[in-house]
Scaffold this active site. Sequence first.
Site, short mmCIF file in Angstrom:
data_model
loop_
_atom_site.label_atom_id
_atom_site.label_comp_id
_atom_site.label_asym_id
_atom_site.label_seq_id
_atom_site.Cartn_x
_atom_site.Cartn_y
_atom_site.Cartn_z
N HIS A 266 -10.33 3.09 0.04
CA HIS A 266 -11.56 3.44 -1.02
C HIS A 266 -12.51 2.39 -0.87
CE1 HIS A 266 -12.65 4.20 -5.27
NE2 HIS A 266 -13.46 3.01 -5.13
N GLU A 267 -12.29 1.02 -0.81
CA GLU A 267 -13.46 0.06 -0.53
C GLU A 267 -14.21 0.18 0.83
OE1 GLU A 267 -14.57 -1.20 -3.31
OE2 GLU A 267 -12.54 -1.10 -4.38
N HIS A 270 -16.92 2.72 0.40
CA HIS A 270 -18.18 1.88 -0.27
C HIS A 270 -18.93 1.18 1.02
CE1 HIS A 270 -17.85 2.59 -4.39
NE2 HIS A 270 -16.60 2.21 -4.52
N GLU A 296 -19.82 5.88 -5.43
CA GLU A 296 -18.37 6.19 -5.62
C GLU A 296 -18.01 7.48 -5.01
OE1 GLU A 296 -16.38 4.59 -6.80
OE2 GLU A 296 -17.76 2.82 -7.90
#
Length: 504
Positions: A266-267, A270, A296
Site C-alpha cells: 500500500h505505502e 504512494h 490513495e
Amino acid sequence: MTTTYQALERHFARLSSLRDASGILSWDKEVIMPHGAAERRGDVLATLAGLEHEMTVSAKTADLLDAAEALPAERLTPWQRTNLALMRRSYQQATALPGDLVEALTQATTRSEMAWRNARENSDYAGYLPHLQEVLTLTQQTARTRADALDLSPYDALLDTFDPGTRQSDIDPIFTQLQAQLPELIGSVLEHQAALPPALPLQGPFPTSRQEALGRSLMQQLGFNAARGRLDVSLHPFCGGATYDVRITTRYDESDFIPAMMGIIHETGHALYDQGLPAEWISQPVGQAGGMTLHESQSLIMEMQICRSRPFADWLAPVVQKGMNAPNTKAWQADNLHRHLTQVSPGFIRVDADEVTYPAHILLRYKLEKALISGDLALKDLPAAFNDGIHSLLGLKVPDDRRGCLQDIHWPEGLFGYFPCYALGAMAAAQLRAAACTQNPDILPSVARGDFTPLLTWLRTNVHSKASSAPLQDILKNATGAPLQADAFLTHIRRRYLDQAADA
C-alpha cells in the site's frame, strides 16, 4: 519564459525546501524521535510552518504574483499557466489564516500525536481527551477562518486542503450509493465465502526479519527506487519524507505476515506516485501530487486491485513460501494464498480491513468528523458514537477505545477532511485498473510473471506524469473515460468476490 515568472518559481522552490525539511522532521518524530523531545520538536515544526506561512503571504509573493499574472498568456506554457494559478491558490489559502493560528495548530498536533501513542496503547480516551479537544478547537477555528475567506462551508474548507476542488456535494452521491448497496453486498460476500471450504491456515511464527526482507523485495519488484527512499517501522503505517527521499513505514506481527506485507505494498503505491512525479516541476505547485484521492488511488490500485488478484497470487506463492521458509504444502499454494488475500471478515481495525468492508469504516468517519467540525457531536460523546456506528455498519461490538476511536492517527494530527479520500481513492483505483487492463491486456499476464512494468508504465503516463497539471476529474476522465463514481468499484467487488472471475 520571463524574468518575473522565473523569480516566482525560485520563490516557490524555497517554500518547497521548507516543506521538505518539515517532512523529514515529521518522519523522524513518528519513527525514531525519543519521546522526551516532543515538546521541542513541536516548537521546531511550528517555526518551520510559521516561516512557510510568512513567506507565502509576504508582500514579495503578492507583488510577484501580480506581475506574473499581468504577462500576456501566450508568453507562458500551459504548465506554467497552471503553475501560476496554483501559486495564486496557495497564496489565497495561506492569507486566509493568521500565522499564530498556523503555529498553534502545529504545536498542538505535535503534542497530541505523542500523547495519542500512550492513550492508544492503554485505551485511555478520557486521559487523552484534553489533547484532542485542543486540536479540534484549533481545527474548527481554522475551518471557519478559511471558510469565511474562501466562501466555503467549514468542512469543505478542510476538504479542499487535501483534495483541491472536492466538495461534500461531490462526495455525498457516491457515499449515498455505497451506503445503500454495501450492507447487502457485504452480506452476500460473507454468505458466499461461508459456503466454501475454510482456507488452510498459514502456520507461523513469521520472524520480523523475514517479513522485512520480503517487504523490501516486493517494493523493488513493484518499481520502488531504494536509492531515493527507505522502509522503517512506525506505530501507524504511512508514506512521507521529502523530495527524492520518499520514506514508508509498516508494523509487524509475527503471528501473521499478511498485514505488514500488504501495508508495505500500500505505502509503496504512494511512494511510486511520489517518485514518478515530473522531475522538471518537482519544486513547483504544478509538480506536486494531484490531491489525496489520486494519492490513495495509487496505493489502492497496488494493494487492493492488483496485489490481491489471482495473477499476483500465482506469482507470489513461491516467493512467499521461500521468504517465510515455509513447507511445500497445499496451504502455501496460490489457491490457498489467494483465499487469504481475499478473505472478507468485518473487523475493528480500518487499516487491516478487506476491500469489501473498508468503505464502511470511511462512511462512519466521514459522518463523525463532519459532526465534530460543526459542533453537533461533542468529543466526550465520540467513543459511543463511533462504537454505535461500527455496530450498525459491520455488526461488531467494539471492546475498547484502542480498537475504536483511538485507532487512527488522523484526528490526533488534525487531519480532519482526509478520511473521505480513502474511499474516493478506492473508487478511482477501480476505474484506473479497469481502464489500464482494457488499454493494455498484457498487464495482468505480466503481473502473473512478477513483471509490474506494464502497469507502472501506464500509471506513469496517465497519472504520475500529470501531477497537478489538471484537476482530479479531468485526469480521471482522460485516463478512464468517466468522472469519479462508485460503479467501477461495485462491479469489481461483485466480480472478484461473487462471480469469481479468473483474473480478479
